[in-house]
Design a protein around this motif. Structure first.
Motif, PDB file in Angstrom:
ATOM      1  N   ARG A  19       0.808  -1.219   0.000  1.00 50.10           N
ATOM      2  CA  ARG A  19       0.000   0.000   0.000  1.00 50.10           C
ATOM      3  C   ARG A  19       0.850   1.283   0.000  1.00 50.10           C
ATOM      4  O   ARG A  19       0.542   2.218  -0.740  1.00 50.10           O
ATOM      5  N   PRO A  20       1.926   1.372   0.796  1.00 51.95           N
ATOM      6  CA  PRO A  20       2.750   2.584   0.749  1.00 51.95           C
ATOM      7  C   PRO A  20       3.336   2.851  -0.647  1.00 51.95           C
ATOM      8  O   PRO A  20       3.519   4.005  -1.026  1.00 51.95           O
TER       9      PRO A  20
ATOM     10  N   ALA B 240      -6.866   2.295 -12.663  1.00 49.29           N
ATOM     11  CA  ALA B 240      -6.263   1.249 -13.497  1.00 49.29           C
ATOM     12  C   ALA B 240      -5.485   0.241 -12.655  1.00 49.29           C
ATOM     13  O   ALA B 240      -5.570  -0.973 -12.868  1.00 49.29           O
ATOM     14  N   VAL B 241      -4.723   0.750 -11.692  1.00 46.71           N
ATOM     15  CA  VAL B 241      -3.926  -0.132 -10.830  1.00 46.71           C
ATOM     16  C   VAL B 241      -4.842  -0.998  -9.975  1.00 46.71           C
ATOM     17  O   VAL B 241      -4.589  -2.191  -9.770  1.00 46.71           O
ATOM     18  N   ARG B 242      -5.916  -0.399  -9.474  1.00 52.64           N
ATOM     19  CA  ARG B 242      -6.863  -1.159  -8.650  1.00 52.64           C
ATOM     20  C   ARG B 242      -7.479  -2.303  -9.452  1.00 52.64           C
ATOM     21  O   ARG B 242      -7.597  -3.431  -8.959  1.00 52.64           O
TER      22      ARG B 242
ATOM     23  N   GLN C 295      -6.555  -1.376  -1.339  1.00 50.82           N
ATOM     24  CA  GLN C 295      -7.684  -1.236  -0.424  1.00 50.82           C
ATOM     25  C   GLN C 295      -7.534  -0.004   0.468  1.00 50.82           C
ATOM     26  O   GLN C 295      -6.441   0.317   0.930  1.00 50.82           O
ATOM     27  N   LEU C 296      -8.646   0.692   0.664  1.00 48.32           N
ATOM     28  CA  LEU C 296      -8.738   1.848   1.563  1.00 48.32           C
ATOM     29  C   LEU C 296      -7.971   3.076   1.073  1.00 48.32           C
ATOM     30  O   LEU C 296      -7.775   4.030   1.831  1.00 48.32           O
TER      31      LEU C 296
END
Length: 433
Positions: A164-165, A189-191, A209-210
């Motif tokens: 996530r970072p 797009a990445v998601r 996520q989040l």
């Protein structure tokens, strides 16, 4: 006992425990090489194997399924004593759980070798998902984003190692260069790509996520950026930059004609007939051929007409080794604009006239907004922008609005001329709705 002796002979590990029963760095450092390999161990089961060459290796031995096995932990001093004890506890924990540490390590190694890199999975996503489930235009947009900023940042890294970072940092970098909307689209797009990876069993969870869109919710905050009269004059007359006419000309034409950046970048001489430029259906966003009036100002930007070919040919995207010429890429136009804007904003700030960044598409919005202020009807502006009207009436009304579009774009060109040359103010006549 015989099995232990056999194992020790096989590995050259005949030896004894340290005097104190606890391994220390000083103790290990004092171990000198001998003619044959030997080991020393502590009370916890950590061994140090010393070769005749002087190389020292941490090891341990455990009984698994009735067989004694030696496990290499790491070389000293590359691996510290503290880390060696941590790994020792991990191995002992696996054995207690009934897991063979050697098999576990081999499985993880195999998994690491077969795990796809980001670059590899981008192609998997595009081939098996984007181009199968989305429109060609949307799939091409995903391809542009993923093979651009995303692959540049993470391409060689394993997909499973993106956390996530990493995603947050990538989005911050994009938004930080003055492109918050592009950051939003990159996140989208990445998601999608990571969600597909989860569905295909490549990942257990998505690192997206989040994470909120860094540019805010695009649907709730419509793009509102358009240039004022003063900004138009300042931008068009600003020349203290490395941007060339290769990119200046299409940017000016977007402003003068109010057409989409991609359609302007791909413009061909064959599409121009006198005062009209007809964009073929295969090049328009809505798949409908579109007629655009070219004012004298637009023709001046275009320069001397040619029989055929791209109006804005790329110097790097074609005509090499027999490859057909290609137009400048719309992304290159946007990138060139960003470079110009950075210096332009800095200059405006020094003059006490701070301005926000903008995109090539904002030049199109600028044209539409100013035509609205000149009392051009919304229907005419919609026709100039080649927007599709809804409702049954639009299906039967095939009128092209050529006269209205010509008049509106003439009035808009006069307004630009007046902005650049205030003495021509009398030439600007607001239209009646």
């Amino acid at each position: 006992m015989l099995a232990r002796i056999f194992a020790n002979k096989k590995w050259g590990l005949m030896g004894r425990k340290s005097a104190t029963g606890k391994m220390t760095d000083l103790y290990i450092q004092k171990l000198k090489p001998m003619d044959k390999a030997y080991t020393r161990a502590d009370a916890n089961g950590l061994y140090v194997r010393v070769l005749p060459t002087g190389k020292k290796t941490f090891m341990t031995v455990s009984t698994f399924d009735g067989r004694r096995r030696w496990y290499k932990i790491g070389s000293y001093p590359e691996l510290s004593l503290e880390k060696a004890n941590e790994k020792l506890r991990e191995i002992q924990s696996l054995v207690e759980q009934g897991v063979d540490p050697l098999e576990d390590r081999l499985e993880k190694k195999a998994e690491s070798i077969t795990a796809p890199t980001v670059s590899e999975f981008i192609q998997t996503y595009l081939k098996h998902h984007a181009y199968k489930t989305k429109s060609e235009r949307s799939a091409n947009e995903d391809k542009r984003i993923l093979e651009g900023d995303v692959e540049k940042a993470w391409g060689k890294r394993k997909l499973k190692n993106i956390k996530r970072p990493d995603v947050v940092q990538l989005l911050d970098d994009i938004a930080g260069r003055g492109a918050p909307i592009m950051a939003n689209r990159t996140l989208a797009a990445v998601r999608k790509m990571f969600n597909v990876a989860v569905k295909r069993g490549v990942l257990e969870a998505s690192p997206c996520q989040l994470i909120d869109p860094p540019g805010g919710n695009e649907r709730s905050r419509r793009k509102e950026r358009f240039l004022s009269d003063d900004e138009i004059k300042s931008f068009l007359t600003f020349s203290d930059t490395g941007i060339t006419e290769t990119f200046n000309r299409p940017l000016k034409l977007i402003l003068i004609t109010a057409q989409r950046p991609g359609e302007v970048a791909g413009m061909r001489w064959e599409e121009i007939d006198g005062d009209w430029w007809t964009i073929p259906s295969e090049r328009t966003k809505n798949g409908i051929a579109h007629r655009v009036y070219l004012s004298a100002m637009a023709k001046e930007v275009l320069g001397t007409p040619k029989a055929k070919g791209y109006v804005f040919p790329s110097r790097v995207r074609g005509d090499h080794a027999g490859v057909k010429k290609a137009p400048i890429h719309v992304n290159a136009v946007a990138q060139a604009l960003r470079k110009k804007i950075d210096k332009w904003i800095e200059l405006r700030k020094k003059d006490g006239k701070p301005s926000e960044t903008f995109t090539p598409h904002d030049l199109r919005r600028t044209a539409a907004s100013h035509m609205g202020m000149l009392k051009v009807s919304e229907r005419t502006i919609s026709r100039i922008l080649n927007h599709v009207d809804g409702g049954v009436t639009s299906i039967y009304n095939r009128y092209e609005y050529d006269d209205e579009k010509r008049l509106a774009l003439e009035v808009w060109s006069r307004k630009i001329d007046n902005i650049l040359n205030p003495q021509t103010k009398d030439n600007v006549i607001a239209m009646t709705r």
